[in-house]
Motif scaffolding. Structure first.
Motif, PDB file in Angstrom:
ATOM      1  N   TYR A 193       0.814  -1.217   0.000  1.00 46.50           N
ATOM      2  CA  TYR A 193       0.000   0.000   0.000  1.00 46.50           C
ATOM      3  C   TYR A 193       0.847   1.267   0.000  1.00 46.50           C
ATOM      4  O   TYR A 193       0.301   2.368  -0.077  1.00 46.50           O
ATOM      5  N   VAL A 197      -1.405   6.545  -1.879  1.00 45.32           N
ATOM      6  CA  VAL A 197      -2.173   7.739  -1.533  1.00 45.32           C
ATOM      7  C   VAL A 197      -1.256   8.953  -1.610  1.00 45.32           C
ATOM      8  O   VAL A 197      -0.155   8.947  -1.053  1.00 45.32           O
ATOM      9  N   SER A 208      -5.805   9.079   3.324  1.00 44.59           N
ATOM     10  CA  SER A 208      -6.521   7.987   2.669  1.00 44.59           C
ATOM     11  C   SER A 208      -8.030   8.167   2.778  1.00 44.59           C
ATOM     12  O   SER A 208      -8.774   7.827   1.849  1.00 44.59           O
ATOM     13  N   ASP A 213      -9.662   6.114  -0.383  1.00 45.46           N
ATOM     14  CA  ASP A 213      -9.004   4.813  -0.531  1.00 45.46           C
ATOM     15  C   ASP A 213      -9.090   4.087   0.813  1.00 45.46           C
ATOM     16  O   ASP A 213      -8.195   4.150   1.642  1.00 45.46           O
ATOM     17  N   VAL A 216      -6.338   1.412   2.016  1.00 43.83           N
ATOM     18  CA  VAL A 216      -5.158   2.018   2.635  1.00 43.83           C
ATOM     19  C   VAL A 216      -5.507   2.523   4.032  1.00 43.83           C
ATOM     20  O   VAL A 216      -4.716   2.382   4.970  1.00 43.83           O
ATOM     21  N   PHE A 217      -6.694   3.095   4.190  1.00 47.88           N
ATOM     22  CA  PHE A 217      -7.107   3.625   5.493  1.00 47.88           C
ATOM     23  C   PHE A 217      -7.125   2.533   6.555  1.00 47.88           C
ATOM     24  O   PHE A 217      -6.552   2.696   7.638  1.00 47.88           O
TER      25      PHE A 217
END
Length: 356
Positions: A193, A197, A208, A213, A216-217
């Motif tokens: 990842y 971002v 993120s 996204d 990714v968060f």
């Protein structure tokens, strides 16, 4: 009509002294802030001169020829008198020039901008955890003094103060990451990842979420939750203990006895009146806890390979990179100074007695 004009004139006359008082306070705070920061720069400069590390050798290495050593010594200004060195250093710091890092070959200010958001994200999450849980826990313990919940709260605080943070971090990684696989491991993100971002604030969870996204968060959140919870536990131990102490002092005051005698509900007495009167000292407690975390939780960042300010300063110190060490020290000191001044201003806004 004449009465309204007279009232307006009286209000304007009353506002003039108040406006002058506000202007005086603002200039006084700015003066204190500037003088304190200059003193901080001076102390930081002295630290750089007292530490037995040759800045020329840190740049060139041990095998540099004499002519190169002398040239770099003159370029760095080390051959000048100390007062001239301090003046040059002060002017550079005012311009935001902390020099170049020998470890990364980047300007120190750029490195601080890259590493500090990681510490900011970790410290903010830990402080939120400690405050949201610690303050109610301290209030409940104070209102149940001597009962089981009070004893449990005191044990929680004692354990938080007693167990080393690096040991809790290692045990947490072993149990929750290695054995149970409930959280992600060291670092801020999995390699898959990394770089997906675009950085906006430098806080991966925020960036993120802004970009939408969510993979990714949640990955960043999984990495954040364990170190933030451990640091939050330390904050919780301190905040709950101080809240309990402040509340016990308030609950024995005469105005609390009067409120109860008038038939006011216990919830209103405790959560509105008693807690409302300890907001001012609690602000200082939370602010100092937050500043301590922002200075870089070195052990936690080392255990979790968290690329924050504490890890950056530690690695710079091991590599004799004094520009980076002093730049990080300046940032930490500036944070403490600004938070202290901010707390002082909040005192005057929230507590009329401080204004008097």
């Amino acid at each position: 009509m004449a009465g309204e004009t007279t009232a307006t004139g009286r209000a304007a006359a009353a506002w003039q002294p108040r406006g002058a008082e506000i202007a005086y306070e603002v200039f006084r705070f700015l003066g204190i802030l500037i003088l304190t920061l200059i003193g901080l720069i001076f102390i930081t400069f002295l630290i750089g001169r007292v530490v037995p590390i040759d800045p020329v050798l840190a740049v060139l290495g041990d095998r540099a020829p004499p002519e190169a050593y002398e040239r770099v010594r003159q370029e760095l200004g080390v051959d000048l008198p100390v007062y001239q060195q301090f003046w040059i250093y002060l002017m550079k710091v005012i311009r935001g020039d902390f020099g170049t890092s020998a470890m990364t070959s980047q300007p120190v200010l750029y490195d601080l901008g890259q590493f500090f958001p990681a510490t900011l994200e970790l410290a903010t999450a830990a402080t939120l955890i400690g405050v949201v849980i610690g303050i109610p826990l301290g209030v409940v313990a104070a209102t149940n003094q001597g009962r089981w919940i009070d004893h449990v709260t005191r044990v929680i605080g004692l354990v938080g103060y007693s167990i080393p943070i690096f040991w809790m971090g290692l045990v947490g990684l072993l149990v929750l990451y290695s054995w149970l696989d409930l959280v992600a491991g060291p670092g801020r993100l999995d390699i898959a990842y990394d770089g997906l971002v675009e950085p906006i604030t430098g806080l991966i969870t925020v960036d993120s979420a802004i970009s939408g996204d969510w993979d990714v968060f949640f990955n960043a959140l999984s990495h954040l939750i364990l170190p933030a919870s451990l640091l939050g536990y330390l904050t919780l131990a301190y905040v709950s203990r101080m809240t309990r102490s402040f509340m016990l002092a308030q609950l024995n005051q005469e105005y609390i006895l009067t409120a109860r005698a008038k038939g006011m509900t216990e919830r209103r007495v405790v959560w509105r009146h008693a807690l409302g009167n300890i907001v001012v000292p609690l602000i200082a407690v939370v602010a100092l806890s937050y500043a301590s975390l922002l200075e870089g939780a070195v052990l936690t960042e080392t255990v979790f390979a968290w690329p924050g300010l504490g890890l950056y300063i530690t690695r710079s110190l091991f590599n004799a990179d004094m520009n980076a060490v002093l730049g990080g020290t300046m940032l930490i000191g500036a944070i403490f100074v600004c938070l202290n001044v901010f707390c002082d201003m909040l005192y005057r806004l929230l507590d009329p007695r401080a204004r008097a």
